[in-house]
Write a protein that holds these residues in place. Structure first.
Motif, mmCIF file in Angstrom:
data_model
loop_
_atom_site.group_PDB
_atom_site.id
_atom_site.type_symbol
_atom_site.label_atom_id
_atom_site.label_comp_id
_atom_site.label_asym_id
_atom_site.label_seq_id
_atom_site.Cartn_x
_atom_site.Cartn_y
_atom_site.Cartn_z
ATOM 1 N N CYS A 185 0.748 -1.020 0.057
ATOM 2 C CA CYS A 185 0.136 -0.005 0.188
ATOM 3 C C CYS A 185 0.852 1.270 -0.004
ATOM 4 O O CYS A 185 0.240 2.311 -0.069
ATOM 5 C CB CYS A 185 -0.860 0.030 1.107
ATOM 6 N N ALA A 186 2.487 1.079 0.641
ATOM 7 C CA ALA A 186 2.791 2.303 1.037
ATOM 8 C C ALA A 186 3.311 2.572 -0.446
ATOM 9 O O ALA A 186 3.281 3.371 -0.511
ATOM 10 C CB ALA A 186 3.817 2.693 2.024
ATOM 11 N N GLU A 187 4.266 1.784 -0.987
ATOM 12 C CA GLU A 187 4.662 2.174 -2.355
ATOM 13 C C GLU A 187 3.537 2.336 -3.032
ATOM 14 O O GLU A 187 3.661 3.041 -3.970
ATOM 15 C CB GLU A 187 4.962 0.366 -2.597
ATOM 16 N N ALA A 188 2.108 1.677 -4.072
ATOM 17 C CA ALA A 188 0.825 2.465 -4.683
ATOM 18 C C ALA A 188 0.199 3.443 -3.743
ATOM 19 O O ALA A 188 -0.693 3.885 -4.760
ATOM 20 C CB ALA A 188 0.151 1.258 -4.630
ATOM 21 N N GLY A 189 0.551 4.106 -2.728
ATOM 22 C CA GLY A 189 -0.500 5.472 -2.453
ATOM 23 C C GLY A 189 -1.553 4.928 -2.227
ATOM 24 O O GLY A 189 -2.391 5.487 -2.509
ATOM 25 N N ALA A 190 -1.649 3.762 -1.640
ATOM 26 C CA ALA A 190 -2.856 3.302 -1.097
ATOM 27 C C ALA A 190 -3.107 3.558 0.262
ATOM 28 O O ALA A 190 -1.841 2.932 0.891
ATOM 29 C CB ALA A 190 -3.763 1.907 -1.539
ATOM 30 N N VAL A 191 -4.290 2.891 1.043
ATOM 31 C CA VAL A 191 -4.452 3.084 2.244
ATOM 32 C C VAL A 191 -4.659 1.015 2.739
ATOM 33 O O VAL A 191 -5.344 1.021 2.258
ATOM 34 C CB VAL A 191 -5.181 3.322 2.710
ATOM 35 N N PHE A 192 -3.477 0.936 3.914
ATOM 36 C CA PHE A 192 -3.898 -0.380 4.586
ATOM 37 C C PHE A 192 -4.686 -0.576 5.191
ATOM 38 O O PHE A 192 -5.001 0.689 6.657
ATOM 39 C CB PHE A 192 -2.097 -0.454 4.813
#
Length: 444
Positions: free
Chosen positions: A204-211
């Motif tokens: 998620c950090a790499e994709a700019g998404a939320v975990f």
């Protein structure tokens, strides 16, 4: 104001809106106008200047109305719509006896229907963005996306990846979608190995998404974590390296000072869900303390009731009853903190701070037109306080998402909301009967 003045014929249509009041990040102002084009706010400034600069446009004058950002629900469960009062009065960890059986009884069609019904309810309550924390239903999350997209609401859509599979495909599937923002979720830390938790957070950090993950919600869940891994949930996520700016911990009602510090230092966010605490929780998240410590947090419904004004009222009231009264804190953040944490800062918690949540140039035109010429707000002395404590859902005249009018006076403009409600009224009870819920029925 007439409905046709706000209806666009495609996302390229320009609208020059001149409300009586405009809720900007600095607070409510008069004499301002906004230019909406291509689904975004393109210009904001003095009404006289914008009207003169755009003589080709007919100004839409919103006399007696406030134009404000739409509410952002930081934590929802869209496939739990048919449960509603089935969960009332049940023990706090009702997910085992109510929500898991209910969601397991869904198929593709009923999961879609549940999601669209929840989206309609959210729009009626003034939400322009909702975050789904992942479904346990044995269906693909594309059916949920179909429901929210057809309803016209912005959705942070999570896929549960506790087995460690499917994450990259889900993130790639929805990358760049105008209304669906992909997210990954693991319901609680005990559902996955430490390697899967860390891998998911890193992805998620790499994709700019939320975990998304539920943390420190109930005493039982905290104790299970202590017994299984020797640490409390937030401590454990930090220990394995899964706590960071892209982590969204839901509830976080039972935090130690050390865990609060870990959240602040890591940049992780939480979803403060005050109505869920009132209905089924063990505690109320200490939101005013989190704000003072610099912990990022949004405000979520947890699928309880999708009413933005009642949510911010509950957010302030819960803080006052749980903490403010004991310390003589008469303001508990006043009105502004709860408006911000239900709009711009809720969007930030979802990783959408650059997309939505406030009326600002370049951000999505996700907004509400609210009637302020009502007895409840007359006379008006402090509009932000008044919106928190006195405003009602029935004052919302229009809901606009990505520059498109989605609801007018509570109902969709381009699809049959009443037909959906009628269908859900027939199908919902069938799902509940299939689920064979294990309700606790206390003696009178």
């Amino acid at each position: 104001m007439r409905r046709e003045q706000l209806e666009g014929k495609g996302t390229k249509k320009k609208l020059l809106l001149v409300p009586e009041l405009l809720l900007l990040p600095k607070g409510p102002v008069r004499g301002q106008a906004v230019l909406v084009e291509g689904g975004k706010f393109r210009e904001i400034g003095p009404a006289t200047r914008l009207i003169a600069a755009h003589r080709d446009l007919q100004p839409v004058r919103l006399d007696g109305h406030l134009l404000m950002p739409g509410f952002v629900d930081a934590h929802h469960h869209l496939t739990q719509s048919f449960g509603k009062a089935q969960s009332f009065g049940q023990p706090s960890e009702m997910f085992k006896t109510i929500w898991e059986p209910l969601e397991h009884a869904l198929d593709g069609e009923t999961a879609y229907l549940s999601a669209k019904l929840a989206a309609l309810e959210a729009l009626r309550g003034g939400f322009t963005t909702i975050s789904d924390a992942g479904t346990r239903a044995p269906v693909g999350v594309d059916v949920i996306a179909r429901g929210t997209e057809e309803a016209g609401i912005r959705c942070v859509l999570a896929k549960i990846v506790a087995d460690g599979s499917g994450g990259p495909e889900h993130l790639g599937r929805w990358d760049g979608h105008p209304l669906v923002h992909p997210s990954l979720a693991i319901a609680v830390a005990e559902n996955a190995t430490d390697k899967v938790l860390k891998k998911t957070a890193d992805m998620c950090a790499e994709a700019g998404a939320v975990f998304q993950i539920h943390v420190n919600e109930h005493l039982a869940s905290v104790e299970r974590s202590l017994k299984s891994v020797g640490r409390r949930p937030v401590e454990y996520l930090h220990h394995i390296g899964a706590l960071g700016p892209h982590t969204l911990g839901s509830h976080a009602t039972l935090l130690t000072p050390v865990e609060m510090r870990l959240l602040a230092d890591s940049g992780a966010a939480i979803s403060y869900n005050p109505v869920a605490s009132a209905w089924k929780g063990n505690a109320v998240a200490h939101a005013t303390m989190l704000a003072a410590m610099g912990v990022r947090f949004g405000t979520g419904t947890d699928g309880t009731r999708a009413d933005g004004f009642r949510l911010i009222d509950a957010a302030e009231t819960a803080q006052r009853l749980a903490y403010g009264m004991h310390s003589g804190d008469n303001s508990c953040g006043a009105g502004r903190i709860w408006l911000e944490h239900a709009t711009s800062l809720s969007a930030d918690a979802l990783g959408l701070g650059k997309v939505t949540g406030e009326i600002a140039v370049g951000k999505a035109a996700d907004f509400l037109v609210v009637d302020v010429n009502v007895p409840e707000l007359t006379p008006s002395w402090d509009l932000q306080w008044e919106l928190v404590r006195l405003a009602n859902r029935d004052q919302i005249r229009a809901v606009v998402v990505a520059g498109k009018l989605r609801l007018w006076e509570g109902w969709p403009t381009d699809w049959d909301g009443r037909a959906l409600v009628e269908r859900a009224a027939k199908v919902g009870p069938q799902v509940v009967r299939r689920a064979k819920l294990q309700r606790v029925e206390p003696l009178p």
